[in-house]
Design an enzyme around this catalytic site. Structure first.
Site, PDB file in Angstrom:
ATOM      1  N   TYR A 144       0.855  -1.190   0.000  1.00  0.00           N
ATOM      2  CA  TYR A 144       0.000   0.000   0.000  1.00  0.00           C
ATOM      3  C   TYR A 144       0.891   1.239   0.000  1.00  0.00           C
ATOM      4  O   TYR A 144       1.846   1.317   0.774  1.00  0.00           O
ATOM      5  CB  TYR A 144      -0.894  -0.003   1.246  1.00  0.00           C
ATOM      6  CG  TYR A 144      -1.789   1.215   1.361  1.00  0.00           C
ATOM      7  CD1 TYR A 144      -2.839   1.419   0.471  1.00  0.00           C
ATOM      8  CD2 TYR A 144      -1.589   2.159   2.382  1.00  0.00           C
ATOM      9  CE1 TYR A 144      -3.669   2.527   0.586  1.00  0.00           C
ATOM     10  CE2 TYR A 144      -2.426   3.261   2.500  1.00  0.00           C
ATOM     11  CZ  TYR A 144      -3.464   3.453   1.600  1.00  0.00           C
ATOM     12  OH  TYR A 144      -4.286   4.544   1.716  1.00  0.00           O
ATOM     13  N   ASP A 239       9.241   2.844   0.048  1.00  0.00           N
ATOM     14  CA  ASP A 239       8.170   3.422   0.849  1.00  0.00           C
ATOM     15  C   ASP A 239       8.378   2.955   2.286  1.00  0.00           C
ATOM     16  O   ASP A 239       7.993   1.847   2.659  1.00  0.00           O
ATOM     17  CB  ASP A 239       6.802   2.981   0.314  1.00  0.00           C
ATOM     18  CG  ASP A 239       5.656   3.585   1.117  1.00  0.00           C
ATOM     19  OD1 ASP A 239       5.930   4.184   2.180  1.00  0.00           O
ATOM     20  OD2 ASP A 239       4.499   3.454   0.675  1.00  0.00           O
ATOM     21  N   LYS A 267       4.126   8.555   9.348  1.00  0.00           N
ATOM     22  CA  LYS A 267       3.853   7.898  10.629  1.00  0.00           C
ATOM     23  C   LYS A 267       4.827   8.330  11.748  1.00  0.00           C
ATOM     24  O   LYS A 267       4.638   9.391  12.309  1.00  0.00           O
ATOM     25  CB  LYS A 267       3.770   6.394  10.425  1.00  0.00           C
ATOM     26  CG  LYS A 267       2.607   6.080   9.445  1.00  0.00           C
ATOM     27  CD  LYS A 267       2.139   4.652   9.377  1.00  0.00           C
ATOM     28  CE  LYS A 267       0.823   4.574   8.610  1.00  0.00           C
ATOM     29  NZ  LYS A 267       0.900   3.952   7.293  1.00  0.00           N
TER      30      LYS A 267
HETATM   31  C1  LIG Z   1       0.207   4.442   5.950  1.00  0.00           C
HETATM   32  C2  LIG Z   1       0.983   4.237   4.706  1.00  0.00           C
HETATM   33  C3  LIG Z   1       0.927   5.138   3.630  1.00  0.00           C
HETATM   34  C4  LIG Z   1      -0.042   6.277   3.591  1.00  0.00           C
HETATM   35  O1  LIG Z   1       0.155   7.187   4.608  1.00  0.00           O
HETATM   36  P1  LIG Z   1      -1.071   8.135   5.061  1.00  0.00           P
HETATM   37  O2  LIG Z   1      -0.453   9.031   6.074  1.00  0.00           O
HETATM   38  O3  LIG Z   1      -2.119   7.225   5.586  1.00  0.00           O
HETATM   39  O4  LIG Z   1      -1.507   8.864   3.847  1.00  0.00           O
HETATM   40  C5  LIG Z   1       1.780   4.940   2.577  1.00  0.00           C
HETATM   41  N1  LIG Z   1       2.625   3.896   2.531  1.00  0.00           N
HETATM   42  C6  LIG Z   1       2.705   3.012   3.535  1.00  0.00           C
HETATM   43  C7  LIG Z   1       3.688   1.896   3.460  1.00  0.00           C
HETATM   44  C8  LIG Z   1       1.854   3.128   4.636  1.00  0.00           C
HETATM   45  O5  LIG Z   1       1.884   2.211   5.595  1.00  0.00           O
END
Ligand SMILES: *Cc1c(COP(=O)(O)O)cnc(C)c1O
Length: 431
Positions: A144, A239, A267
């Site tokens: 994701y 990511d 995060k």
């Molecule tokens: C949570 C997440 C996102 C998106 O971040 P948001 O702050 O929810 O927009 C993107 N990539 C990864 C791997 C994530 O866990």
């Protein structure tokens, strides 16, 4: 367990918020039943509006590595809030946060701060396309990367190389440039680069996947990614929105020894406030406005309260803290595995440092999205609700990671193990 107040608020929420929530997974649809509304949290625990207490393994989806309402973080937010909450002009705090991140990630020479992980990944893709003058991007099934249009794609059927939209409102014309491959599949990766290598602007990957449950990338898969992207002039984007600062001061890239061109963060670096960031090679980052032709901006980007919370978090992270997280998480997962086996539930527990997940499956290993999809969802739901009754808050979906924070001390782990013992014994037969 009293839940009247949550029920009443859920009714009110349904009228004014779509599905009662502001992010779909919070609606508990994957596990059935009604979400609890939270009124406060401290350390490893959350308290709902009816006064029930839960040991929290969601931890704001991984953002809260220091646990809830960490004193240092709260103090920083209080202190800076009296100086104003946003200026629309630069501050020293932004420089400090950038310097802190750059020190931790040798691959990042320059940084751009944004407000969410989604913004970080979508901007990194735009930058990669602007830098390479190519349009195709490659992602992996089950990873994701936020909700930008071109990530909301699923693999086309059979040998089709075109992807299909995975959400209404996403035009086919946009996902046609998204290639999707199975995670950890080096054969398909090699083939794809042979056929399309010169058209691929970037490969984006979670070096430890956290959004199909926890699935670790194999080292040879990551090395192959690095080698192929380099050879074909594509950029490699890690990511690390979840993994950044999760296992080490740095990210998964420090763990695996693979250096990406760009890294996305979020995060943890916001300490529970909305922050995202992307950064990497200086020649690439210099293509970004105001230095270069790739546009990206944000009214509240680098917001001083968010920077203060992020810095107050990052400054507390060190080797000892990571070692403690590792040993407590290991003990927890070992105990869960033991209890699951004694109760004759076939499970796989995948864990990297303090992020982990539990799959109810007969398989020996979970290495990609297909394996993860065999997770017995019905069994997870039953286990989830038993754990709730026993005061443990797990992710309300079988495909999300669980997180241990530094506030989850030994007695919290013991309480969790006891709750799991009771929950497994009441979850009913495996099959
Ligand atoms: C949570 C997440 C996102 C998106 O971040 P948001 O702050 O929810 O927009 C993107 N990539 C990864 C791997 C994530 O866990």
């Amino acid at each position: 367990m009293q839940i009247e107040k949550s029920q009443a608020l859920n009714k009110r929420a349904q009228r004014v918020l779509v599905g009662g929530v502001n992010s779909p997974v919070r609606s508990f649809r994957a596990v059935g039943g009604e979400p609890r509304l939270i009124s406060k949290a401290k350390g490893p625990r959350m308290y709902d509006v009816d006064g029930n207490s839960y040991i929290d393994y969601v931890c704001s989806w991984g953002a809260l590595i220091m646990g809830h309402a960490d004193e240092t973080v709260v103090k920083a937010i209080k202190e800076y809030s009296t100086r104003g909450t946003s200026y629309g002009a630069s501050t020293e705090l932004e420089i400090e946060l950038a310097e802190t991140v750059i020190k931790a990630f040798p691959s990042i020479k320059m940084l751009r701060l944004v407000n969410s992980g989604t913004e970080a990944t979508m901007s990194a893709i735009r930058l990669a396309r602007g830098f390479t003058n190519r349009s195709k991007i490659l992602k992996f099934e089950g990873c994701y990367h936020g909700h930008a249009d071109y990530f909301l794609a699923k693999a086309g059927s059979g040998l089709a190389t075109y992807s299909l939209p995975n959400s209404a409102g996403v035009p086919e014309s946009i996902v046609k440039d998204t290639i999707i491959l199975p995670y950890n599949d080096t054969d398909k990766l090699g083939e794809t680069f042979e056929n399309f290598g010169e058209e691929i602007a970037a490969v984006i990957v979670e070096p430890v996947a956290g959004n199909m449950g926890v699935v670790q990338a194999k080292t040879d898969f990551l090395f192959m990614l690095r080698e192929l992207t380099q050879r074909h002039g594509s950029l490699l984007i890690f990511d690390e929105v979840i993994t950044g600062f999760r296992f080490a001061y740095g990210g998964a890239q420090a763990l695996f020894g693979v250096t990406p061109d760009l890294t996305c963060l979020g995060k943890i670096i916001g300490g529970g406030l909305p922050v995202g960031a992307y950064g990497g090679r200086r020649d690439i980052m210099s293509k970004l406005a105001p230095l270069g032709p790739v546009y990206q901006a944000g009214t509240l980007s680098g917001n001083p309260l968010c920077m203060a919370a992020g810095l107050a978090t990052l400054r507390q992270l060190n080797g000892r803290l990571y070692a403690d997280l590792e040993s407590r998480s290991k003990r927890l997962c070992d105990e869960l595995k033991r209890i699951a086996e004694e109760s004759q539930f076939p499970t796989v527990i995948n864990r990297v440092g303090s992020m982990w997940s539990l799959f109810f499956t007969d398989k020996d290993r979970v290495e990609n999205y297909f394996d993860a999809s065999l997770n017995d969802r019905e069994l997870y739901s039953r286990f989830f609700w038993k754990m709730m009754e026993n005061g443990v808050y797990l992710p309300p979906s079988p495909f999300e990671a669980m997180f241990v924070s530094s506030a989850h001390d030994d007695s919290t782990i013991d309480d969790t193990v006891r709750a799991a013992e009771s929950s497994f014994s009441k979850t009913g037969n495996a099959k």
